[in-house]
Design an enzyme around this catalytic site. Structure first.
Site, mmCIF file in Angstrom:
data_model
loop_
_atom_site.group_PDB
_atom_site.id
_atom_site.type_symbol
_atom_site.label_atom_id
_atom_site.label_comp_id
_atom_site.label_asym_id
_atom_site.label_seq_id
_atom_site.Cartn_x
_atom_site.Cartn_y
_atom_site.Cartn_z
ATOM 1 N N CYS A 58 0.726 -1.183 -0.063
ATOM 2 C CA CYS A 58 0.056 0.031 -0.079
ATOM 3 C C CYS A 58 0.727 1.207 -0.026
ATOM 4 O O CYS A 58 2.059 1.298 0.491
ATOM 5 C CB CYS A 58 -0.875 0.167 1.178
ATOM 6 S SG CYS A 58 -1.939 -1.278 1.358
ATOM 7 N N GLU A 60 0.666 3.724 1.804
ATOM 8 C CA GLU A 60 0.978 4.184 3.319
ATOM 9 C C GLU A 60 2.378 3.268 3.677
ATOM 10 O O GLU A 60 3.351 3.940 4.196
ATOM 11 C CB GLU A 60 -0.105 3.804 4.240
ATOM 12 C CG GLU A 60 -1.142 4.744 4.186
ATOM 13 C CD GLU A 60 -2.212 3.903 3.471
ATOM 14 O OE1 GLU A 60 -3.347 4.241 3.497
ATOM 15 O OE2 GLU A 60 -1.929 3.088 2.315
ATOM 16 N N CYS A 93 -6.317 0.745 4.785
ATOM 17 C CA CYS A 93 -6.932 -0.549 4.760
ATOM 18 C C CYS A 93 -6.657 -0.976 6.526
ATOM 19 O O CYS A 93 -5.669 -0.366 6.822
ATOM 20 C CB CYS A 93 -6.449 -1.121 3.915
ATOM 21 S SG CYS A 93 -4.459 -2.010 3.952
ATOM 22 N N CYS A 96 -2.701 -1.360 6.960
ATOM 23 C CA CYS A 96 -2.085 -0.052 7.147
ATOM 24 C C CYS A 96 -2.459 0.378 8.504
ATOM 25 O O CYS A 96 -1.493 1.102 9.142
ATOM 26 C CB CYS A 96 -2.483 0.811 5.825
ATOM 27 S SG CYS A 96 -1.775 0.302 4.365
ATOM 28 N N TRP A 131 -3.804 -5.532 17.460
ATOM 29 C CA TRP A 131 -2.895 -6.648 17.945
ATOM 30 C C TRP A 131 -1.648 -6.008 18.642
ATOM 31 O O TRP A 131 -1.280 -4.881 17.931
ATOM 32 C CB TRP A 131 -2.347 -7.607 16.793
ATOM 33 C CG TRP A 131 -1.295 -8.772 16.953
ATOM 34 C CD1 TRP A 131 -1.596 -9.647 17.712
ATOM 35 C CD2 TRP A 131 0.109 -8.367 16.908
ATOM 36 N NE1 TRP A 131 -0.406 -10.288 18.009
ATOM 37 C CE2 TRP A 131 0.549 -9.619 17.612
ATOM 38 C CE3 TRP A 131 0.868 -7.192 16.898
ATOM 39 C CZ2 TRP A 131 1.899 -9.982 17.967
ATOM 40 C CZ3 TRP A 131 2.356 -7.677 16.907
ATOM 41 C CH2 TRP A 131 2.828 -8.660 17.418
#
Length: 137
Positions: A58, A60, A93, A96, A131
């Site tokens: 991505c 990012e 997303c 990201c 996480w």
């Protein structure tokens, strides 16, 4: 979730993300379809586009990697962009969001809120229950 108003520098960041995409848009061979701009806490900016492939990267990720490779370690604001999106801004997303949470959970992310207004929010607010590494004492 605290929603912050955009500053003129934030609007300029969106323009930088749109510009890097426009200059590198490739809907065919490489599928560069998202631009990104990141501002560090010192005001330095970095831009990148997504890279398509088996796993892809991505915009990012690419932009954060460029900033880190240049020695940046403290980050202020990031935005992903596509000129066909509302206000030219696309939300990160899930991958990201996790990466931003892991590297810089307090970085501000420019997104469209539920009413379609541009706002800045902390990356940690985009990924509740993210996480985290397990620390064993």
């Amino acid at each position: 979730m605290e929603k912050l108003s955009l500053t003129p520098a934030d609007h300029a960041l969106i323009e930088q993300a749109l510009a890097v995409l426009k200059n590198n848009f490739d809907d065919g061979t490489y599928h560069h379809t998202v631009g990104c701009a990141l501002r560090t806490s010192t005001g330095q900016t970095y831009q990148g586009v997504n890279c398509d492939g088996i796993h892809g990267s991505c915009a990012e990720y690419v932009t954060m990697g460029m900033a880190i490779s240049a020695g940046a370690r403290t980050f202020d604001t990031i935005v992903a962009a596509h000129d066909h999106s509302l206000h030219g801004v696309v939300a990160p997303c899930g991958n990201c969001r996790q990466m931003l949470f892991s590297y810089c959970p307090d970085i501000k992310v420019i997104v469209n809120d539920e009413q379609g207004h541009l706002v800045k929010v902390a990356a940690r607010d985009l990924l509740p229950f993210a996480w985290q590494p397990i620390v064993v004492d």
